[in-house]
Design a protein around this motif. Sequence first.
Motif, PDB file in Angstrom:
ATOM      1  N   LEU A 139      41.548  45.003  46.880  1.00  0.00           N
ATOM      2  CA  LEU A 139      40.899  45.108  45.570  1.00  0.00           C
ATOM      3  C   LEU A 139      40.261  43.777  45.152  1.00  0.00           C
ATOM      4  CD1 LEU A 139      43.408  47.252  43.481  1.00  0.00           C
ATOM      5  CD2 LEU A 139      41.504  47.993  44.927  1.00  0.00           C
ATOM      6  N   THR A 140      39.302  43.886  44.226  1.00  0.00           N
ATOM      7  CA  THR A 140      38.618  42.721  43.652  1.00  0.00           C
ATOM      8  C   THR A 140      38.670  42.816  42.135  1.00  0.00           C
ATOM      9  OG1 THR A 140      37.100  42.476  45.530  1.00  0.00           O
ATOM     10  CG2 THR A 140      36.414  41.506  43.438  1.00  0.00           C
ATOM     11  N   THR A 141      38.886  41.696  41.486  1.00  0.00           N
ATOM     12  CA  THR A 141      38.825  41.628  40.034  1.00  0.00           C
ATOM     13  C   THR A 141      38.051  40.384  39.647  1.00  0.00           C
ATOM     14  OG1 THR A 141      40.124  41.687  37.985  1.00  0.00           O
ATOM     15  CG2 THR A 141      40.967  40.325  39.774  1.00  0.00           C
ATOM     16  N   LYS A 142      37.631  40.314  38.399  1.00  0.00           N
ATOM     17  CA  LYS A 142      36.987  39.115  37.871  1.00  0.00           C
ATOM     18  C   LYS A 142      37.786  38.618  36.679  1.00  0.00           C
ATOM     19  CE  LYS A 142      32.193  40.086  39.268  1.00  0.00           C
ATOM     20  NZ  LYS A 142      30.803  40.274  38.789  1.00  0.00           N
ATOM     21  N   ALA A 143      37.960  37.306  36.624  1.00  0.00           N
ATOM     22  CA  ALA A 143      38.628  36.677  35.490  1.00  0.00           C
ATOM     23  C   ALA A 143      37.782  35.506  35.023  1.00  0.00           C
ATOM     24  CB  ALA A 143      40.022  36.203  35.876  1.00  0.00           C
TER      25      ALA A 143
END
Length: 306
Positions: A139-143
Amino acid sequence: MKYLYSVLFVLLISVGVITQESDAQMHSSDADHSDHAITILAEDYAFDAPDEIPAGWTTIEYTNEGEEQHFMIIARIPEGKTFDDVASQVTPPCNEIWYELRDGEISQEEAFEKLGVELPKWFWAVEFMGGPGLISPGLTTKATVQLEPGNYYLECYAKTEDGEFHSIEGMMRGLTVTDARSEAAPPEADIDITLSNFELDIEGTLTPGTHTVAVYVAENPEEGFGHNVHVARIEPGMDIDEIVRWMNPFEITGMQTPAPTKLLGGMQMLPEGQTGYFTLDLEPGRYLFVAENTGHLGVMQEVNIE
């Protein structure tokens, strides 16, 4: 002291187990920083990340390329100190204290007391500045967080199947934030989460699709455990208490591989009065928004997505 127990515990399970930077840690990302966005890859067990970035609002695209759950907390080292200072002055006492605690030779209370006596005084000025929350493999997320010039370190203290912290295996490295500054602005959020010592409040309508979540940490008159939020999917028939127990790193088996469910990201510990942002991709189903240190005290909220 604000965040005392979080500082002690994060320190105990992560900083105290620094040994050396692995070769994989030394690789720098080729990401373009002109828009103040960087790419960081989580591997088993290292970060592929830049060695330095400019100051200001920074959006981190964080991808888990490993086979275990990972996150990344960002910690600012006090002025005049470096990652090497953390490794050389904090490592020896923390190594000893962590293994005593894990092996049942001392209690958590005794561990905290020993840390308070044996660690250098400057370490209590370390600030935890947020970072991408727990995500499952693939998975990929942005913060997005705001970082001022200085020396920082990045780390993941999730645990292997054998119960070793990922930081022991190499998931800890230094980062320099330079005096250069971009004019990047924070993203526009459609969901707001307010965290305090023992409350988690969500405002906005969560629907299937992608959301940008603003996480604000309220100022608290009482000493707390730090402020963070992670998002976990609740599968049919799953016991929420199982997720909450697993999410609590104070448990010896907390955050240990395998995770009991799918983890979609979140925001790591932020200082009081500050805001961070993260992206969240949702499908219909049940989800748990939970703080890792205080979920067992009720700092969580279940959400149903129709």
